[in-house]
Design a protein around this motif. Structure first.
Motif: not given
Length: 306
Positions: A44-61, A96-106
């Motif tokens: 995912m880091t290479l795919h998006h050309s930047e390191r993936q922080g926790l916020a970026a992981l929440e946006r995985i599509s 991670l989703a339970e800990r950070e409170g986001f929806e991991p549907t994708a």
């Protein structure tokens, strides 16, 4: 791991720690999961050309997940291995989703590739007996021959994994009527020891030139150190060549044979699950497929054709 952001590395480690504490996962399993998820995060880091922080992981599509799956298939990762990797990633994302409170549907909605589950490859009962007899003929040293027979008898007679048989110590001798075995994921089980296994171990102990001590390995190599599993793999390879058996006639196949032959004799599936130390009954149920396949072979050979 260098491609992964510090926050993701910390999250990954916390997840692995939770696996060990809550689910009793083995170190080998945790190591495999760590590699699978780390590879995913690096992609995912290479795919998006930047390191993936926790916020970026929440946006995985879904598109990101498809890109990862395509990359894995393009790297000749088989369907079974890819399904395992996806399972590890999903497990991490649930946590991670339970800990950070986001929806991991994708991530969680991504379908694993279909693959045909491999059935256990047991030996026929006569082949298993022949293996025990032929293993003894592979060494010119009486005590080594007795040792090899004792180990293989434990695999077939008690359904032990080779690592479990070789983890026995002098404190376990002479073998009692039942053994307390610590298996995968530190799962403990009680295994009855058949008379043939006790007798085989007794004979080995009588002939073994190396003194036994309570904390030392019960089964010894030629020089007196703990027996390497490779020695049993090699002696079985020689025996199966003499018997004309396939390459699947390995030490682990003796454990498969133990389960299959118990089932054929009317053994209860739940009881066999306990004897094998399987965490899930579905793992043990694979042996019912083997039993059914054999039954159909007999049926097709014996049933009169119209």
């Amino acid at each position: 791991m260098s491609l992964i952001s510090p926050a993701c590395r910390d999250a990954l480690q916390h997840w692995l720690d939770s696996l060990g504490a809550l689910a009793g996962r083995s170190e080998n399993t945790k190591s495999a999961y760590q590699g699978d998820v780390a590879d995913f995060l690096s992609f995912m880091t290479l795919h998006h050309s930047e390191r993936q922080g926790l916020a970026a992981l929440e946006r995985i599509s879904i598109s990101d997940m498809r890109a990862w799956m395509a990359d894995q298939r393009g790297s000749d990762v088989g369907a079974r291995s890819l399904a395992r990797k996806l399972s590890a990633v999903k497990s991490f994302y649930r946590w991670l989703a339970e800990r950070e409170g986001f929806e991991p549907t994708a991530v969680l909605s991504t379908r694993a590739p279909k693959f045909t589950k491999k059935l256990p490859r047991p030996l026929a009962e006569d082949a298993a007996r022949a293996m025990l007899e032929t293993v003894e003929l592979q060494s010119t040293s009486d005590w080594v021959a007795a040792r090899d027979v004792a180990v293989v008898t434990l695999l077939y007679g008690c359904g032990l994994r080779i690592s479990e048989a070789l983890s026995l110590t002098g404190a376990d001798a002479p073998l009692p009527q039942s053994l307390r075995i610590l298996g995968k994921g530190d799962k403990e089980r009680i295994v009855p020891v058949i008379p043939a296994a006790r007798e085989a171990v007794d004979r080995y102990l009588q002939l073994c030139p190396h003194p036994q001590s309570l904390g030392a390995a019960l089964f010894r190599g030629v020089r007196g150190g703990p027996l390497n599993p490779r020695a049993i793999q090699d002696v079985m390879a020689k025996a199966r060549m003499q018997l004309g058996l396939p390459s699947t006639a390995t030490p682990h196949a003796m454990r498969h044979s133990f389960a299959t032959h118990l089932l054929s004799a009317g053994g209860d599936l739940r009881a066999i699950q306990e004897l094998l130390g399987h965490a899930s009954l579905s793992t043990t149920q694979a042996y019912t497929a083997v039993d059914t396949a054999r039954l159909m072979e007999v049926y097709n050979r014996a049933h009169p054709k119209a």
